[in-house]
Design an enzyme around this catalytic site. Structure first.
Site: not given
Ligand code: NAD
Length: 402
Positions: A153, A205, A209, A243, A259, A316
């Site tokens: 989160r 989860k 959102n 309210h 998200c 934002k």
């Molecule tokens: N960023 C946020 O604020 C946030 C918050 C909650 C949930 N999420 C969820 O978390 C997950 C990851 O999001 P994120 O923001 O960290 O993404 P991101 O793009 O910042 O990072 C993901 C990383 O995974 C790597 N990657 C992709 N395929 C790969 C593989 N097969 N093997 C190894 N590495 C690989 C990419 O190169 C990248 O560096 C998503 O499902 C997202 O929805 C993100």
């Protein structure tokens, strides 16, 4: 702590997690397909703009326990934190990277391992996609391999505080899996850990959102109605919120980030019949940047070849994250229409300016799209000088805080 943890995907979510686990004493291997990320981690360079995380990354314990590489290796725990974007034509989850991440760990799975999916996924993904992939190796989920969905989160910009203090949901395919994951997260999370099953965790989860998305859509719809009636929407919301059981959000220029514009589609994907409000909210929020661009066009319609300057490119205020930013959409829409738009943002690389006054020099219209605290303060301090520097002193703000 003797356990070894492999984190697949070291981005916004995976890298802070890997750092916190290393700080807790685990041996952590961050795996990323991007060479530059692997190199940066091994050189002790944090590629995320998170000041507190940068400090923690330099702690000797973290540097000692965390290394990165491009391919996985054997471990006790595997955590999948790869992107799960929206497949734009069908508006469903694109799970290609989860599948690739899972495939990469399959050769290293051993009896007794725990696999945690942190990526946000549609309900039933752990059961119907991830578990069968594991089963193909001959190892049985629930007996040989333990599987959990533990969604994240965190808010970019506040990652250290949130990763430690937020409550977390731990969804195990069985009780043992959830208990094993509790031990891992319990090593650094100070918030509460709520244990449940995988499908409940996946849905909860997405509901978080979606709840935000629907409530933002309602505020945006109220804003459109108020505009048609010539009513000040902020005043109307202030009064409605008197309210005791009403808390309407503030309207905005659209939703963005990784998200909010994505996750509600994952609910619709599994149950379109019961996702009508969710779907309409998505439509409403997606239309907002177009409406805002229309307001800007109308504001400059009497100016010949107007020069427009925008402030704010993030999704934002007070974040550096520009992913799916409605501000960028608005800028694009105006440029597509042939407007001369110069876009600035003091917190985003490539968009920086020396001062608002300098950025707005000679402009016909200054649009404050995203009001970061620093923008608000500078604008309040220098409003007269900024307007004097412009060719026309036209400033547009959308629903600014009083
Ligand atoms: N960023 C946020 O604020 C946030 C918050 C909650 C949930 N999420 C969820 O978390 C997950 C990851 O999001 P994120 O923001 O960290 O993404 P991101 O793009 O910042 O990072 C993901 C990383 O995974 C790597 N990657 C992709 N395929 C790969 C593989 N097969 N093997 C190894 N590495 C690989 C990419 O190169 C990248 O560096 C998503 O499902 C997202 O929805 C993100």
């Amino acid at each position: 702590m003797s356990k070894k943890i492999v984190v697949i995907g070291t981005g916004y979510v995976g890298l802070p997690l890997a750092i916190m686990l290393a700080r807790s004493g685990y041996e952590v291997v961050g795996v990323d397909i991007q060479e530059n990320i692997v190199k940066a981690i091994n050189e002790g360079v944090l590629h995320l703009a998170e000041d507190k995380m940068k400090q923690i990354f330099q702690e000797p314990e973290v540097r000692k326990n965390l290394r990165a590489q491009k391919t996985p290796c054997e471990a006790d725990v595997f955590i999948i934190s790869v992107p799960t974007p929206l497949e734009e034509t069908k508006r469903v989850a694109d799970l290609t990277q989860v599948i690739a991440g899972m495939e990469s760990i399959l050769p290293f799975l051993r009896k007794g391992n725990l696999v945690i999916v942190e990526s946000t996924v549609p309900p039933l993904t752990c059961r119907h996609l991830v578990a069968p992939m594991i089963a193909k190796t001959g190892l049985e989920v629930g007996k040989d391999i333990y599987l959990c969905h533990c969604p994240e989160r965190i808010l970019p910009g506040e990652v250290f505080h949130e990763i430690v203090h937020n409550d977390r949901i731990i969804g195990g395919l069985d009780g043992k899996a959830a208990e094993m994951a509790r031990e891992i997260y319990g090593s650094f999370v100070k918030g509460k850990l709520y244990l449940t099953d995988d499908v409940t965790a996946e849905l909860a989860k997405l509901m978080e959102n979606t709840y935000r998305d629907v409530n933002i859509a309602l505020a945006n719809e109220f804003a459109a109605v108020a505009e048609g009636l010539g009513v000040d929407i902020l005043k109307a919301i202030e009064l409605a919120n008197k309210h005791p059981r009403v808390k309407i959000l503030k309207p905005g220029i659209g939703t963005g980030g990784h998200c909010i514009p994505v996750d509600s589609w994952f609910i619709k994907e599994v149950d379109p019949v019961n996702s009508r409000v969710i779907y309409m909210a998505r439509m409403v929020n997606d239309e907002v940047p177009g409406r805002i661009a229309g307001k800007i066009r109308r504001a400059v319609k009497d100016i010949k070849s107007p020069k427009i300057v925008t402030l704010g490119a993030t999704y934002k205020p007070d974040t550096y994250d520009t992913r799916s930013s409605p501000a960028l959409k608005i800028i694009d829409l105006l440029r597509q229409d042939g407007y001369d738009v110069k876009a600035y943002d003091p917190v985003v690389d490539g968009y920086q300016y020396t001062s608002i006054e300098e950025a707005a020099k000679g402009a016909d219209c200054l649009v404050l799209l995203v009001e970061h605290q620093v923008v608000k303060e500078e604008f309040a301090r220098r409003e007269n000088e900024i307007k004097k520097a412009m060719r026309h002193p036209l400033v547009l703000r959308f629903y600014p805080e009083p």
